[in-house]
Write a protein that holds these residues in place. Structure first.
Motif: not given
Length: 326
Positions: A215-224
């Motif tokens: 999964v590629c997490v969008a900018a500004g969002h926490f991976r956890s």
């Protein structure tokens, strides 16, 4: 309305251990069954019909009954929200302890009594319902009439001396097909089965899914946070928005798992910019081109399952690799 039952119970001689239950008819009642039929005449008056010690037990002459029942007032009882504000207190009972009376939700389910014209129109249809099990499809259909059965499939097998009907059952909510439920379902099927055929109840053959997502997490969002949301979305729980992706009631016998369904569910989670499925197969099995063909197929007695329980990996596993984000 054909399945309506009176909200009523009778106690023989006032003894709460000798309860008589209402039934639509006594055709399936044995001679020891404490059961009765409530018959309502055209003028609204009711009478009770008991058995004859052949079809249903006959009551003991001269012994009184205590009746506990509930009555309604039809569609007029479907009052709106916040319409009830008062309580009628029976005489002789203390009035203390009640601070407020209200109904925050509207009432529903109240129906008017069925008229004679409706009976004339719909009664012939009642005889079109199959009340015996002959084919495999018949056994599956009557098993699904049980309120706890989501789906059923039946298989005839020659066991050496006679045929046995194996009824495989997918129970609602993923509950187990244990010994107690098997006895209950066998009792439900007894009145439909053909003489000379044995009955056996089986649970589903589960197909544990081995699923890995990158999964590629969008900018500004926490991976956890995004990972926790994905684990919830692909869980087996009942969420406020509805059942999660692998909730037991989402899949049943023969339902395949499509790769496109996985992508759609993952991309719907806030904070997911993109996703790539890296592993998509049966757990513990050699890949059979499921990832290339975009579908994990199942047999007629198999059910998709992914519990993602680290202590029970044989019931499916979900692996998430998170990149990007914060």
């Amino acid at each position: 309305m054909g399945e309506v039952r009176p909200a009523m119970v009778l106690f023989e001689g006032g003894d709460r251990n000798l309860a008589w239950q209402p039934r639509r008819d006594l055709l399936a009642s044995d001679r020891f069954a404490r059961e009765f039929v409530l018959e309502v005449a055209e003028d609204g008056r009711s009478q009770l019909r008991f058995g004859d010690d052949v079809l249903g037990q006959a009551p003991t002459p001269g012994v009184p009954f205590e009746a506990l029942y509930r009555v309604g007032n039809g569609a007029a009882g479907n009052v709106g929200a916040e319409a009830i504000a008062h309580l009628v207190q029976p005489l002789g009972l203390p009035a203390g302890g009640i601070l407020r009376v209200r109904n925050p939700l509207p009432a529903a389910g109240g129906l008017e009594p069925e008229g004679l014209e409706a009976v004339r129109q719909y009664a012939p249809q009642a005889f079109r319902r199959q009340e015996r099990a002959v084919t495999e499809a018949d056994y599956a259909e009557v098993a699904q009439r049980h309120p706890e059965v989501q789906k059923a499939a039946a298989t005839f097998r020659w066991t050496g001396s006679w045929y046995t009907v194996f009824v495989s059952v997918d129970r609602k909510g993923g509950r187990p097909v244990d010994a107690a439920f098997e006895r209950e379902l066998l009792g439900h099927l007894e009145r439909f089965r053909m003489a000379g055929y044995d009955l056996e109840i089986d649970g589903p053959r589960f197909v544990p899914v081995d699923l890995a997502l990158e999964v590629c997490v969008a900018a500004g969002h926490f991976r956890s946070g995004v990972k926790a949301a994905l684990l919830e979305a692909f869980s087996t729980r009942e969420l406020p928005t509805g059942p999660a992706f692998f909730h037991p009631d989402r899949f049943s016998f023969g339902d395949p798992l499509y790769l496109s369904q996985v992508y759609r569910q993952a991309l719907a989670v806030p904070g997911v910019a993109s996703v790539e499925v890296r592993r998509f197969r049966r757990f513990g099995k050699t890949p059979a081109r499921e990832l290339e063909e975009g579908v994990l197929a199942t047999g007629r007695l198999e059910v998709i399952r992914l519990d993602n329980d680290p202590s029970r990996p044989e019931f499916g596993r979900l692996e998430l690799t998170m990149k990007g984000g914060l």
